[in-house]
Structure formats: structure tokens, C-alpha cells
Design an enzyme around this catalytic site. Structure first.
Site, PDB file in Angstrom:
ATOM      1  N   LYS A 113       0.833  -1.210   0.000  1.00 19.11           N
ATOM      2  CA  LYS A 113       0.000   0.000   0.000  1.00 19.11           C
ATOM      3  C   LYS A 113       0.861   1.252   0.000  1.00 19.11           C
ATOM      4  O   LYS A 113       0.548   2.218  -0.690  1.00 19.11           O
ATOM      5  CB  LYS A 113      -0.947   0.016   1.208  1.00 19.11           C
ATOM      6  CG  LYS A 113      -2.099  -0.965   1.062  1.00 19.11           C
ATOM      7  CD  LYS A 113      -3.142  -0.752   2.140  1.00 19.11           C
ATOM      8  CE  LYS A 113      -4.249  -1.776   2.049  1.00 19.11           C
ATOM      9  NZ  LYS A 113      -5.163  -1.745   3.202  1.00 19.11           N
ATOM     10  N   LYS A 194      -4.356 -10.872  -6.703  1.00 20.44           N
ATOM     11  CA  LYS A 194      -5.656 -11.126  -6.057  1.00 20.44           C
ATOM     12  C   LYS A 194      -6.684 -10.073  -6.502  1.00 20.44           C
ATOM     13  O   LYS A 194      -6.308  -8.942  -6.835  1.00 20.44           O
ATOM     14  CB  LYS A 194      -5.508 -11.168  -4.538  1.00 20.44           C
ATOM     15  CG  LYS A 194      -5.302  -9.825  -3.920  1.00 20.44           C
ATOM     16  CD  LYS A 194      -5.557  -9.800  -2.423  1.00 20.44           C
ATOM     17  CE  LYS A 194      -5.486  -8.333  -2.055  1.00 20.44           C
ATOM     18  NZ  LYS A 194      -5.389  -7.914  -0.740  1.00 20.44           N
ATOM     19  N   LYS A 197     -10.247  -4.103  -4.739  1.00 24.33           N
ATOM     20  CA  LYS A 197     -10.953  -2.914  -5.191  1.00 24.33           C
ATOM     21  C   LYS A 197      -9.968  -1.864  -5.693  1.00 24.33           C
ATOM     22  O   LYS A 197     -10.313  -1.006  -6.476  1.00 24.33           O
ATOM     23  CB  LYS A 197     -11.822  -2.284  -4.097  1.00 24.33           C
ATOM     24  CG  LYS A 197     -11.919  -3.064  -2.811  1.00 24.33           C
ATOM     25  CD  LYS A 197     -12.972  -2.535  -1.839  1.00 24.33           C
ATOM     26  CE  LYS A 197     -12.736  -3.099  -0.445  1.00 24.33           C
ATOM     27  NZ  LYS A 197     -13.865  -3.197   0.422  1.00 24.33           N
TER      28      LYS A 197
HETATM   29  P1  TYM Z   1     -10.713  -5.840   3.315  1.00 22.78           P
HETATM   30  O1  TYM Z   1     -11.726  -4.765   3.463  1.00 22.78           O
HETATM   31  O2  TYM Z   1      -9.607  -5.627   2.340  1.00 22.78           O
HETATM   32  O3  TYM Z   1     -11.408  -7.199   2.930  1.00 22.78           O
HETATM   33  C1  TYM Z   1     -12.507  -7.752   3.651  1.00 22.78           C
HETATM   34  C2  TYM Z   1     -12.411  -9.273   3.662  1.00 22.78           C
HETATM   35  O4  TYM Z   1     -12.408  -9.782   2.319  1.00 22.78           O
HETATM   36  C3  TYM Z   1     -11.300 -10.656   2.149  1.00 22.78           C
HETATM   37  N1  TYM Z   1     -10.814 -10.547   0.753  1.00 22.78           N
HETATM   38  C4  TYM Z   1     -10.665 -11.583  -0.090  1.00 22.78           C
HETATM   39  N2  TYM Z   1     -10.908 -12.897   0.066  1.00 22.78           N
HETATM   40  C5  TYM Z   1     -10.665 -13.689  -1.004  1.00 22.78           C
HETATM   41  N3  TYM Z   1     -10.191 -13.246  -2.193  1.00 22.78           N
HETATM   42  C6  TYM Z   1      -9.932 -11.936  -2.389  1.00 22.78           C
HETATM   43  N4  TYM Z   1      -9.482 -11.501  -3.567  1.00 22.78           N
HETATM   44  C7  TYM Z   1     -10.171 -11.035  -1.302  1.00 22.78           C
HETATM   45  N5  TYM Z   1     -10.025  -9.698  -1.150  1.00 22.78           N
HETATM   46  C8  TYM Z   1     -10.424  -9.421   0.120  1.00 22.78           C
HETATM   47  C9  TYM Z   1     -10.251 -10.161   3.131  1.00 22.78           C
HETATM   48  O5  TYM Z   1      -9.316 -11.168   3.437  1.00 22.78           O
HETATM   49  C10 TYM Z   1     -11.114  -9.773   4.307  1.00 22.78           C
HETATM   50  O6  TYM Z   1     -11.398 -10.906   5.121  1.00 22.78           O
HETATM   51  N6  TYM Z   1      -7.649  -5.257   7.261  1.00 22.78           N
HETATM   52  C11 TYM Z   1      -8.939  -5.789   6.835  1.00 22.78           C
HETATM   53  C12 TYM Z   1     -10.115  -5.254   7.642  1.00 22.78           C
HETATM   54  C13 TYM Z   1     -10.013  -5.450   9.109  1.00 22.78           C
HETATM   55  C14 TYM Z   1     -10.129  -6.673   9.816  1.00 22.78           C
HETATM   56  C15 TYM Z   1     -10.021  -6.319  11.191  1.00 22.78           C
HETATM   57  C16 TYM Z   1     -10.312  -7.996   9.433  1.00 22.78           C
HETATM   58  C17 TYM Z   1      -9.827  -4.455  10.029  1.00 22.78           C
HETATM   59  N7  TYM Z   1      -9.838  -4.992  11.267  1.00 22.78           N
HETATM   60  C18 TYM Z   1     -10.084  -7.299  12.211  1.00 22.78           C
HETATM   61  C19 TYM Z   1     -10.370  -8.969  10.452  1.00 22.78           C
HETATM   62  C20 TYM Z   1     -10.253  -8.620  11.795  1.00 22.78           C
HETATM   63  C21 TYM Z   1      -9.176  -5.415   5.381  1.00 22.78           C
HETATM   64  O7  TYM Z   1      -8.664  -4.429   4.893  1.00 22.78           O
HETATM   65  O8  TYM Z   1     -10.100  -6.214   4.733  1.00 22.78           O
END
Ligand code: TYM
Length: 335
Positions: A113, A194, A197
Site C-alpha cells: 500500500k 488477487k 478494489k
Molecule cells: P478488506 O476490506 O480488504 O477485505 C474484507 C475481507 O475480504 C477478504 N478478501 C478476499 N478474500 C478472497 N479473495 C480476495 N481476492 C479477497 N479480497 C479481500 C479479506 O481477506 C477480508 O477478510 N484489514 C482488513 C479489515 C479489518 C479486519 C479487522 C479484518 C480491520 N480490522 C479485524 C479482520 C479482523 C481489510 O482491509 O479487509
């Protein structure tokens, strides 16, 4: 270890895509019947990069509606927006004091990032500490996520361990829970990366996206990239099969996958047929979600639902903060 309470989060910025859905949201919806589930829309995390303050609040509300339409039941799951429970930031500060700079420097998501940002905030660097605080605040023992979050969760476990050894047993060590399938859905236009967004429109399929646009994206998905050797499956074709498997699991049409896999093995698979089937099966899942989403928007009840969620979340969060302040020796109010 038996998991009893799960916590997970999702960023509100950008659209919910099928990677989020298959990797995380669908698992949250399945778990909420048997486990205590807490799902958080992480707006404090979103501001680690430059976001428009005029759109952030609406983005959080939109994400809440997307999640409810995708199967999160706010009666069963505690669904809320992170900044409605400011205890997250207090715990993050405290946990930051038991997190090593070296550990944070090794986070691959920070490296990715920060390479894309002109201004690299210290919030972006300490992001995983806030993530650990999110989870530990609720004493969650399971964290259902996609594969890309596993490194952050390993750090959450280290942070819990270090806190416990310094201040006494306070937090459980949270376990990542990654589905057998769907943990890493790849981009349609670059199947070596992967689905995300941030890489741009062509790379992802939005859960709420118009059918015509989804058809176009699936039809133009990259299949062969000159990487095949012998009869090995290219990453693009494997990704389409994975999306198809996940979709047919829900539609009950698993035999479609068997037929297409047999065609592939025989060397007779037409990619256009694979893509049309992926599109049709995917729409079987997305259509009802999109319809439910439209109704929710019209009902205007999301604010009330989120307020209800935040109240329940805060009750748990406050108990933890009282305990943490006490063991760390903070403030004058604790004995
Ligand atoms: P975020 O918003 O990027 O994604 C949300 C969830 O979607 C999953 N994900 C995917 N799974 C499979 N294939 C993909 N291409 C893919 N892209 C995204 C992510 O693994 C996630 O589970 N840091 C985290 C948000 C967060 C969080 C937390 C998660 C903040 N605090 C505490 C768990 C526990 C994030 O940016 O997810």
C-alpha cells in the site's frame, strides 16, 4: 481450540466484490447461526489513506446495506461501524506499546500500500495494531478472513501473547479461519494478482454490479497467458473454476463443474462455455442479493440497525477497556 466468538472487519471504501463475498462475507453469514459473530465496518482503517470526508460516512452505510443484503442478519450478528465505538482507538494505543517496530516493518500489506501512496501516514504503518485492537477488544477467538489477512492475524496473536506475558492473561490468541475454498479469488484481468478494489474496475466483479457489466467482465476474463505447460491449468482458468465451484455450491448445480472439468481433462473445453456458465451461476447468487439491497435502500432502516449494533458492541468493548486499564495501571478511576 473451540471457537465461540468471532470477529471480522471490512473496509467501507470501494465496492463489495466477489473476492470479499467468497473469501469472507459468505462465511460470516454461515457462522452467525452457531457462533457469536461481531462484524465491523472499519472506517478508522479507511482513513489511513486519503479518503474524501464527504463520501466516507455514506460509504459505511452502503457497506452495511451490502452486508445485510449478502446475508448478515443484524439480529444475529453484531454489525456496527468502528468509529461508533471509539474504544477501538484507546486499545490500539495501548497495544501499540507492546508491538515491535520490526514486526510492523515486515507487513507485506504496508509495503504494497505504501508503494502506491504519495503521502505515507504513520496510521498506515500502525494499521495492524488497530486491527489487533479490533479483535482483542471483543476477546474474539476466531477471525474469519481471506488469505491476505493471515499475516496481520499472526501479528495480532503475537501482540496478544506479549500483552499477556507483560500484564497477565487478558486476551485469547485469535485464530484465523480461512475457508477451504475462496480464500484467495484472483483478478479476472490479471489472474496472477488477487481480486481487489484498488487495482481498478476491470479487475473485480462487484456484488451489486449491473448484470450486463458482469457479463462483459466474465467474458473478457483472461484465460491463457502462455503459462501452460502440457495440460496444466492456467491461473485464469483455475480461478474461473473456483468461482464456479463456489457459486454452484450455493445453487446446487455442482454437476456442471464435473462436466466442464471432464471437458478440460479431455482437452475439449471451450472457454466461452466455461465463462457463460460462470456468469449464469454467479448471477443466480447475486440477483437475490441485489434485489434485497434495493429494498433495504428504500426502507432507510440501516442507521437504526447500526446504532443497535454499536450499542451491543460497546457494552463488550467497555468491559474489556476497564480490565485493560486496570491491569496496565492507567487512569485514576480504577482501584
Ligand atoms: P478488506 O476490506 O480488504 O477485505 C474484507 C475481507 O475480504 C477478504 N478478501 C478476499 N478474500 C478472497 N479473495 C480476495 N481476492 C479477497 N479480497 C479481500 C479479506 O481477506 C477480508 O477478510 N484489514 C482488513 C479489515 C479489518 C479486519 C479487522 C479484518 C480491520 N480490522 C479485524 C479482520 C479482523 C481489510 O482491509 O479487509
Amino acid at each position: 481450540m473451540m471457537i465461540t466468538r468471532v470477529f471480522s472487519g471490512i473496509q467501507p471504501t470501494g465496492t463489495l466484490h466477489i473476492g470479499n463475498y467468497f473469501g469472507a462475507v459468505r462465511n460470516w453469514a454461515a457462522m452467525q447461526h452457531d457462533l457469536e459473530c461481531i462484524i465491523c465496518i472499519v472506517d478508522y482503517h479507511a482513513i489511513t489513506i486519503d479518503v474524501d470526508p464527504k463520501t466516507l460516512r455514506q460509504a459505511s452505510l452502503n457497506m452495511a446495506m451490502d452486508l445485510i443484503a449478502s446475508g448478515i442478519d443484524p439480529e444475529k450478528t453484531i454489525l456496527f461501524v468502528q468509529s461508533d465505538v471509539p474504544e477501538h482507538t484507546e486499545l490500539a494505543w495501548i497495544l501499540g506499546c507492546v508491538t515491535s517496530f520490526g514486526d510492523l516493518s515486515r507487513m507485506t500489506q504496508f509495503k504494497d500500500k505504501s508503494s502506491r501512496e504519495a503521502f505515507i501516514s504513520s496510521g498506515l504503518f500502525t494499521y495492524p495494531v488497530l486491527q489487533a485492537a479490533d479483535i482483542l477488544l471483543y476477546l474474539a477467538d476466531g477471525v474469519p478472513v481471506g488469505e491476505d489477512q493471515v499475516q496481520h492475524l499472526e501479528l495480532s496473536r503475537r501482540i496478544a501473547r506479549r500483552f499477556n506475558s507483560r500484564f497477565g492473561e487478558t486476551f485469547p490468541e485469535p485464530e484465523p479461519v480461512v475457508g477451504k475454498k475462496g480464500g484467495r479469488i484472483m483478478s479476472l484481468s490479471d489472474p496472477t494478482a488477487k481480486m481487489s478494489k484498488s487495482s481498478g474496475e476491470a479487475h473485480y466483479v462487484g456484488v451489486m454490479e449491473a448484470e450486463t457489466s458482469i457479463r462483459k467482465k466474465v467474458r473478457s476474463a483472461v484465460t491463457d497467458m502462455g503459462l501452460e505447460s502440457g495440460d496444466a491449468m492456467s491461473p485464469g482458468v483455475a480461478n474461473l473454476f473456483e468461482i464456479l465451484e463456489l457459486s454452484t455450491e450455493a445453487t446446487g448445480e455442482a454437476d456442471l463443474v464435473d462436466t466442464l472439468r471432464a471437458d478440460f481433462a479431455a482437452g475439449t473445453l471451450m472457454y466461452s462455455k466455461l465463462k457463460d456458465t460462470v456468469f449464469e451461476q454467479l448471477m443466480e447468487i447475486l440477483r437475490p442479493i441485489q434485489q434485497k439491497r434495493a429494498k433495504l435502500e428504500a426502507s432507510g432502516e440501516v442507521l437504526e440497525l447500526l446504532r443497535f449494533g454499536a450499542e451491543k458492541a460497546q457494552t463488550i468493548a467497555q468491559d474489556t477497556i476497564v480490565q485493560v486499564r486496570s491491569v496496565v495501571g492507567l487512569g485514576t478511576a480504577n482501584p
